[in-house]
Design a protein around this motif. Structure first.
Motif, PDB file in Angstrom:
ATOM      1  N   ALA A 199       1.217  -1.462  -0.148  1.00  0.00           N
ATOM      2  CA  ALA A 199       0.246   0.223   0.264  1.00  0.00           C
ATOM      3  C   ALA A 199       0.723   1.540   0.101  1.00  0.00           C
ATOM      4  N   ALA A 200       2.111   0.903   0.802  1.00  0.00           N
ATOM      5  CA  ALA A 200       2.942   2.662   0.505  1.00  0.00           C
ATOM      6  C   ALA A 200       4.001   2.586  -0.860  1.00  0.00           C
ATOM      7  N   GLN A 201       4.046   1.657  -1.299  1.00  0.00           N
ATOM      8  CA  GLN A 201       4.632   1.223  -2.309  1.00  0.00           C
ATOM      9  C   GLN A 201       3.822   2.123  -3.245  1.00  0.00           C
ATOM     10  N   ALA A 202       2.701   2.066  -3.481  1.00  0.00           N
ATOM     11  CA  ALA A 202       1.803   2.368  -4.148  1.00  0.00           C
ATOM     12  C   ALA A 202       1.596   3.586  -4.053  1.00  0.00           C
ATOM     13  N   VAL A 203       1.623   4.249  -3.399  1.00  0.00           N
ATOM     14  CA  VAL A 203       1.847   6.155  -3.014  1.00  0.00           C
ATOM     15  C   VAL A 203       2.723   6.891  -3.475  1.00  0.00           C
ATOM     16  N   ALA A 204       4.037   5.786  -3.331  1.00  0.00           N
ATOM     17  CA  ALA A 204       5.496   6.139  -3.467  1.00  0.00           C
ATOM     18  C   ALA A 204       5.597   6.777  -1.577  1.00  0.00           C
ATOM     19  N   MET A 205       5.593   5.954  -0.977  1.00  0.00           N
ATOM     20  CA  MET A 205       5.688   6.401   0.452  1.00  0.00           C
ATOM     21  C   MET A 205       6.781   5.373   0.850  1.00  0.00           C
ATOM     22  N   SER A 206       8.064   6.664   1.845  1.00  0.00           N
ATOM     23  CA  SER A 206       8.226   4.946   2.989  1.00  0.00           C
ATOM     24  C   SER A 206       7.023   4.448   3.664  1.00  0.00           C
ATOM     25  N   GLU A 207       6.989   3.050   3.978  1.00  0.00           N
ATOM     26  CA  GLU A 207       6.229   2.631   5.095  1.00  0.00           C
ATOM     27  C   GLU A 207       5.653   3.587   6.054  1.00  0.00           C
ATOM     28  N   ARG A 208       7.548   3.780   6.256  1.00  0.00           N
ATOM     29  CA  ARG A 208       7.100   4.449   7.982  1.00  0.00           C
ATOM     30  C   ARG A 208       5.866   6.383   8.305  1.00  0.00           C
ATOM     31  N   ASN A 209       6.055   6.258   6.544  1.00  0.00           N
ATOM     32  CA  ASN A 209       5.838   7.788   6.510  1.00  0.00           C
ATOM     33  C   ASN A 209       4.783   7.758   5.831  1.00  0.00           C
ATOM     34  N   PHE A 210       4.025   6.448   5.527  1.00  0.00           N
ATOM     35  CA  PHE A 210       2.321   5.577   5.152  1.00  0.00           C
ATOM     36  C   PHE A 210       2.327   5.695   6.030  1.00  0.00           C
TER      37      PHE A 210
END
Length: 339
Positions: free
Chosen positions: A236-247
């Motif tokens: 899910a984080a990768q799909a919106v181009a974010m790190s997991e922590r930031n997401f």
């Protein structure tokens, strides 16, 4: 980009639904769906840009229990600027007076002059009286085709909704007619009446999604539509181009719950739909909604709704019949025997 986002936010019309303990989930759902339908009709190809911004609030914020036992999360009423409120609807339990809260009354007095519509339902009507205020409405004949909302009111009354709720729904349709035009309001009324839980529950639970940033809103939408499957936070984080922590941080900040909690709520929401709309056993519903087993579904219902899935099915079907939304035979025919 920032300036464009700010401009978009300023153009949104803020619709506030003020909730008190014991409010009717059906009444709230009708109001919420009115503006949700208007959003979809106004921007059919872009669900991320809403014309109306729906806010669920209460005197102090937090979870408010409906008459059917469902908890709805709300913001504190004074977290919103009074001058930004376009329409205000206050919902309380039938024949139960609302306790006086001077902070709330002060907010209402500041909001009343700015709002185009102010309506109370059930015991919440008394809070307007406590504040020394009267209901406000958009003139039914302020645009061409004024008879539409009068017809809608008649329809709601024949559907068994009490006078307060019928007047509030008519006011909501009048707001849509003035803002979006007669054709849009007519289509909303046509789609809304008669209403069923399947039509409105989604709009009830997504008011925070509507205010989130485009990326988080997109992520929430994807989590919602794929909630029956195994959820990967990393994907899910990768799909919106974010790190997991930031997401995780952004999602919790903007939606109010973690992605995992969000998916759980969506699954429970879908399970509620299926319990009312189908005759499937709880175990099959649990598997189809991603909740695993009937035992886990029952545990979650006890934890979140303080009742079993069977009790919820019986209560909601009876409530639909008692409110005149459908005769018992109609409800039975409407259930789809999903295999």
């Amino acid at each position: 980009m920032v300036g464009g986002s700010v401009g978009l936010a300023r153009r949104r019309r803020q619709v506030v639904i003020l909730l008190f303990e014991g409010f009717s989930l059906i009444h709230m759902g009708r109001l919420a769906e009115t503006f949700s339908l208007a959003n979809r009709l106004r921007h059919p190809d872009n669900a991320l840009h809403n014309y109306y911004d729906l806010r669920l609030v209460s005197a102090s914020g937090g979870a408010i229990r409906s008459s059917s036992g469902v908890l709805i999360w709300t913001d504190a009423v004074d977290s919103h600027y009074a001058k930004d409120v376009h329409a205000l609807f206050a919902l309380g339990a039938a024949n139960v007076p609302v306790e006086s809260d001077e902070r709330l009354l002060s907010w209402l007095r500041h909001t009343h002059p700015h709002a185009q519509v102010v309506q109370g339902i059930g015991g919440a009507y008394g809070v307007l009286e406590l504040a020394g205020l009267e209901s406000k409405d958009v003139a039914v004949t302020d645009t061409t085709g004024g008879a539409m909302t009068t017809g809608a009111l008649s329809a709601t009354r024949t559907a068994g909704i009490d006078a307060d709720a019928g007047a509030a729904l008519t006011s909501a349709l009048s707001v849509v007619k003035r803002d979006c035009g007669y054709e849009t309001a007519s289509q909303v009324a046509h789609d809304l009446l008669p209403v069923t839980p399947k039509q409105f529950t989604h709009s009830v639970f997504n008011s925070r999604e509507a205010r989130a940033s485009d990326l988080i809103r997109t992520s929430a939408h994807q989590l919602r539509v794929s909630s029956e499957n195994r959820v990967s936070i990393a994907d899910a984080a990768q799909a919106v181009a974010m790190s997991e922590r930031n997401f995780l941080r952004r999602f919790k900040q903007e939606i109010g719950v973690t992605p995992t909690e969000f998916v759980l709520r969506v699954r429970l929401e879908k399970a509620c739909h299926m319990l009312v709309d189908t005759d499937l056993p709880a175990d099959k519903i649990a598997r189809r909604t991603g909740l695993g087993s009937g035992d886990r579904l029952a545990k979650l219902f006890r934890q979140h709704l303080s009742m079993s899935p069977t009790e919820y099915r019986t209560l909601e079907r009876n409530r639909l019949a008692e409110n005149g939304l459908a005769e018992p035979g109609v409800i039975k025919r409407a259930r789809r025997p999903v295999s």
